[in-house]
Design a protein around this motif. Structure first.
Motif, PDB file in Angstrom:
ATOM      1  N   SER A 199       0.855  -1.193   0.000  1.00  0.00           N
ATOM      2  CA  SER A 199       0.000   0.000   0.000  1.00  0.00           C
ATOM      3  C   SER A 199       0.883   1.231   0.000  1.00  0.00           C
ATOM      4  O   SER A 199       2.086   1.154   0.237  1.00  0.00           O
ATOM      5  CB  SER A 199      -0.879   0.033   1.248  1.00  0.00           C
ATOM      6  N   HIS A 200       0.255   2.346  -0.248  1.00  0.00           N
ATOM      7  CA  HIS A 200       0.926   3.634  -0.086  1.00  0.00           C
ATOM      8  C   HIS A 200       0.840   3.967   1.411  1.00  0.00           C
ATOM      9  O   HIS A 200      -0.148   3.607   2.054  1.00  0.00           O
ATOM     10  CB  HIS A 200       0.203   4.677  -0.932  1.00  0.00           C
ATOM     11  N   PRO A 201       1.856   4.660   1.958  1.00  0.00           N
ATOM     12  CA  PRO A 201       1.773   5.010   3.385  1.00  0.00           C
ATOM     13  C   PRO A 201       0.439   5.688   3.716  1.00  0.00           C
ATOM     14  O   PRO A 201      -0.053   6.467   2.906  1.00  0.00           O
ATOM     15  CB  PRO A 201       2.930   5.992   3.556  1.00  0.00           C
ATOM     16  N   SER A 235       3.242   1.637  13.923  1.00  0.00           N
ATOM     17  CA  SER A 235       3.386   2.162  12.578  1.00  0.00           C
ATOM     18  C   SER A 235       4.631   3.030  12.540  1.00  0.00           C
ATOM     19  O   SER A 235       4.887   3.797  13.452  1.00  0.00           O
ATOM     20  CB  SER A 235       2.177   3.017  12.236  1.00  0.00           C
ATOM     21  N   LYS A 268     -11.169   2.386   4.575  1.00  0.00           N
ATOM     22  CA  LYS A 268     -11.694   3.661   5.099  1.00  0.00           C
ATOM     23  C   LYS A 268     -13.074   3.989   4.546  1.00  0.00           C
ATOM     24  O   LYS A 268     -13.390   5.159   4.294  1.00  0.00           O
ATOM     25  CB  LYS A 268     -10.718   4.824   4.831  1.00  0.00           C
ATOM     26  N   SER A 281     -13.517  -1.356   6.226  1.00  0.00           N
ATOM     27  CA  SER A 281     -12.883  -0.324   7.042  1.00  0.00           C
ATOM     28  C   SER A 281     -12.070  -1.015   8.129  1.00  0.00           C
ATOM     29  O   SER A 281     -12.630  -1.643   9.031  1.00  0.00           O
ATOM     30  CB  SER A 281     -13.968   0.569   7.649  1.00  0.00           C
ATOM     31  N   LEU A 334     -10.116   0.240  10.437  1.00  0.00           N
ATOM     32  CA  LEU A 334     -10.146   0.871  11.754  1.00  0.00           C
ATOM     33  C   LEU A 334     -11.375   0.433  12.547  1.00  0.00           C
ATOM     34  O   LEU A 334     -11.294   0.115  13.720  1.00  0.00           O
ATOM     35  CB  LEU A 334     -10.119   2.392  11.621  1.00  0.00           C
TER      36      LEU A 334
HETATM   37  P1  GDP Z   1      -0.130   2.591   7.014  1.00  0.00           P
HETATM   38  O1  GDP Z   1       0.798   3.750   6.853  1.00  0.00           O
HETATM   39  O2  GDP Z   1      -0.650   2.105   5.682  1.00  0.00           O
HETATM   40  O3  GDP Z   1       0.392   1.466   7.858  1.00  0.00           O
HETATM   41  O4  GDP Z   1      -1.446   3.181   7.720  1.00  0.00           O
HETATM   42  P2  GDP Z   1      -2.013   3.047   9.206  1.00  0.00           P
HETATM   43  O5  GDP Z   1      -2.616   1.702   9.425  1.00  0.00           O
HETATM   44  O6  GDP Z   1      -0.992   3.504  10.166  1.00  0.00           O
HETATM   45  O7  GDP Z   1      -3.230   4.077   9.102  1.00  0.00           O
HETATM   46  C1  GDP Z   1      -3.056   5.431   8.782  1.00  0.00           C
HETATM   47  C2  GDP Z   1      -4.139   6.275   9.449  1.00  0.00           C
HETATM   48  O8  GDP Z   1      -5.413   5.937   8.912  1.00  0.00           O
HETATM   49  C3  GDP Z   1      -4.235   6.021  10.941  1.00  0.00           C
HETATM   50  O9  GDP Z   1      -4.525   7.233  11.572  1.00  0.00           O
HETATM   51  C4  GDP Z   1      -5.393   5.055  11.071  1.00  0.00           C
HETATM   52  O10 GDP Z   1      -6.062   5.142  12.303  1.00  0.00           O
HETATM   53  C5  GDP Z   1      -6.285   5.516   9.924  1.00  0.00           C
HETATM   54  N1  GDP Z   1      -7.133   4.429   9.418  1.00  0.00           N
HETATM   55  C6  GDP Z   1      -6.781   3.178   9.098  1.00  0.00           C
HETATM   56  N2  GDP Z   1      -7.860   2.471   8.680  1.00  0.00           N
HETATM   57  C7  GDP Z   1      -8.907   3.311   8.729  1.00  0.00           C
HETATM   58  C8  GDP Z   1     -10.309   3.166   8.443  1.00  0.00           C
HETATM   59  O11 GDP Z   1     -10.800   2.118   8.058  1.00  0.00           O
HETATM   60  N3  GDP Z   1     -11.067   4.285   8.617  1.00  0.00           N
HETATM   61  C9  GDP Z   1     -10.578   5.463   9.057  1.00  0.00           C
HETATM   62  N4  GDP Z   1     -11.427   6.483   9.192  1.00  0.00           N
HETATM   63  N5  GDP Z   1      -9.270   5.627   9.351  1.00  0.00           N
HETATM   64  C10 GDP Z   1      -8.448   4.566   9.194  1.00  0.00           C
END
Ligand code: GDP
Length: 531
Positions: free
Chosen positions: A22-24, A50, A145, A260, A262
């Motif tokens: 994935s992209h960050p 993270s 998301k 989603s 989260l």
């Molecule tokens: P990574 O860089 O791809 O590992 O991304 P992270 O898992 O650290 O998520 C990046 C941000 O997006 C964090 O603040 C998470 O809480 C948020 N996030 C991840 N999944 C979801 C989701 O399903 N919904 C929402 N609203 N935020 C999400």
């Protein structure tokens, strides 16, 4: 004996080894964490750190590497779920993005691609996807998301098909989005999984099963959303690509899931479906033909070498992907490239956040073995004396270049030693300008952080100070013609001719345009993107 064989076959069949690309910020860490929670490998959210937003100075970053063994512990996570034994390979985010990230994909049997529904396909996903596509491994898409406002789902599918050039087939379909997100419609099971924002996925999502025209659906969704759902599904049924397990397993079609991470919505159905459809370890190409994982001859290849960065020990760990046979602690194997016997004495495996010594491991598993400086990326280890060699790991095109030279010419020897070591680890690629001495080298890297790592390690491990001048080149092409006489080459101002370590001619370019220009000027040359 028969029982052992059956047990071995079963262990291979239940392995699932995949990378999440994935992209960050798209949600890879969050999704990984949810997977681990289902597998019982961790108990609470927030355990998987993270590295996304951290902007450390390099020295801090190195300290962190040392303390946490960061890339070591997070490189691969093994856990059990539903009778499957799962290995997740980590592909680091932008801070740590390097050639390693690409190489890790060589060890995966499939990939999960996480896309942020408000962003669509982003740059880093595109790069990582390209490597997965080249290998023809199954790629599963999780559009994340959905609890937030996102792009139109049809536009997201178009994005996947056009930007990534892969057919797609939604397994479920979102109903509404953002504040109005009601859930997803599962196309094969004719049911709606209801989104309940409030409980953050602590319980299993409520589902309502029924025909698309069912009044129950109108009650739940209201007239407008129900009407839209019917129209959307009709359009998908008519104009969309058909679901086909074969096409997915061959990497020609990506099944798409909306959810989603989260709020834990749609994660478990996704995981179950992914584990069912994707393949266990498959046969791997080698100089002796495709090697079936179930053959008894233990074999594997090294895809990553991680230096411990402890100058006192120069301790390194080589990551071995097991491709066939059963691994047993202490076994003696052939290091094919070096034609040497090696004892695998203290192999490590990475279970959730812990490193443990492994007694047995199977095809699909990754083990970390101590490297006294004898391994190179792409080396094969195997039990019998057949000379089996797995297809090499390609060198990926660097995207950043710098001119590096030692500030003290008396340190030339240490400078070259350090550079050679880092090149062997695969952290940098080294080039030389024709007719210029070895005090000045052109270094290419995939991730720009590698330059800082290079400077830091040369200073700390080899006592060498260097000067670094970033160069404006972005693209590299190998001249594919055998014995090409470069004195005939007509170059442009924005390109540079260098040699790689095998003294093959290579050209660096500032932009795509100048690649085309050189090809027009030199009709006889053939340029390749990989070595
Ligand atoms: P990574 O860089 O791809 O590992 O991304 P992270 O898992 O650290 O998520 C990046 C941000 O997006 C964090 O603040 C998470 O809480 C948020 N996030 C991840 N999944 C979801 C989701 O399903 N919904 C929402 N609203 N935020 C999400």
């Amino acid at each position: 004996m028969v029982k052992d064989k059956l047990n071995f076959t079963n262990e291979v069949k239940r392995r699932r080894t995949f990378a999440i690309i994935s992209h960050p910020d798209a949600g890879k860490t969050t999704l990984t964490e949810k997977f681990l929670l289902y597998g019982g490998a961790i108990r609470s959210a927030g355990s998987v750190k993270s590295r996304r937003s951290a902007k450390y100075a390099v020295s801090d970053w190195m300290e962190i590497e040392k303390q946490r063994g960061i890339s070591v512990t997070s490189s691969v996570l093994q856990f059990e779920y539903d009778d499957f034994c799962i290995n997740i390979l980590d592909t680091p985010g932008h801070q740590d993005f390097s050639e390693d990230t690409y190489r890790t994909l060589m060890a995966a049997d499939s990939a999960v691609m996480v896309i942020d529904c408000s962003k669509g396909v982003e740059e880093q996903t595109k790069k990582l996807f390209k490597v997965c596509k080249m290998r023809g491994i199954p790629i599963f898409t999780f559009i994340n998301k959905m609890d937030r406002m996102g792009k139109d789902p049809f536009d997201l599918l178009d994005d996947i098909e056009n930007v990534l050039d892969i057919k797609s087939c939604p397994v479920n379909w979102p109903i509404g989005s953002g504040k109005n997100f009601k859930g997803v419609y599962n196309r094969s099971e004719n049911k709606i999984e209801v989104f309940n924002d409030g409980n953050h996925g602590q319980s299993i999502a409520k589902t309502i099963t029924g025909d698309l025209t069912d009044d129950k659906f109108t009650e739940l969704l209201g007239d407008d959303l129900h009407e839209q759902l019917k129209n959307d599904i009709e359009l998908l049924d008519i104009a969309g690509d058909n679901f086909s397990i074969d096409e997915i397993q061959n990497g020609n079609l990506t099944p798409v899931f909306f959810g989603s991470a989260l709020t834990n919505f749609g994660v478990e159905p996704f995981l179950k479906s992914f584990l069912d459809i994707t393949t266990p370890p498959k046969a791997r190409p080698s100089n002796l033909g495709d090697i079936n994982p179930e053959t008894s001859n233990f074999s594997g290849f090294i895809f990553k070498i991680q230096a411990n960065m402890n100058p006192a020990h120069r301790d390194r760990i080589a990551f071995l992907r097991i491709c066939s046979g059963k691994f047993e602690k202490g076994m003696i194997v052939n290091h094919v490239q070096k034609n040497k016997k090696v004892k695998l004495a203290q192999p490590q495996q990475f279970v959730a956040q812990d490193r443990v010594v492994v007694d047995n491991a199977y095809p699909g598993d990754i083990i970390g073995i101590h490297d006294p400086g004898i391994f190179n990326i792409g080396d094969t280890l195997c039990q019998d004396g057949s000379g089996l060699k797995y297809a090499g790991i390609p060198q990926f095109a660097p995207e950043h270049f710098a001119r590096i030279s030692t500030l003290n010419s008396l340190k030339r020897k240490q400078f070259l030693k350090g550079i050679t070591q880092l090149a062997q680890e695969g952290a940098i690629q080294v080039y030389k300008r024709p007719n210029i001495g070895l005090e000045e080298l052109i270094i290419g890297v995939v991730g720009v952080l590698q330059f800082d790592v290079l400077e830091y390690r040369l200073k700390n491990e080899y006592g060498v100070d260097v000067s670094k001048q970033l160069l404006p080149y972005k693209h590299i092409r190998w001249i594919a013609n055998e014995d090409y006489d470069t004195s005939n080459l007509s170059l442009t101002m924005d390109s540079m001719l260098v040699e790689n370590k095998d003294e093959q001619p290579v050209i660096l370019f500032q932009n795509e345009w100048s690649i085309r220009h050189i090809l027009e000027r030199n009709k006889d040359i053939e340029l390749r993107e990989h070595s």
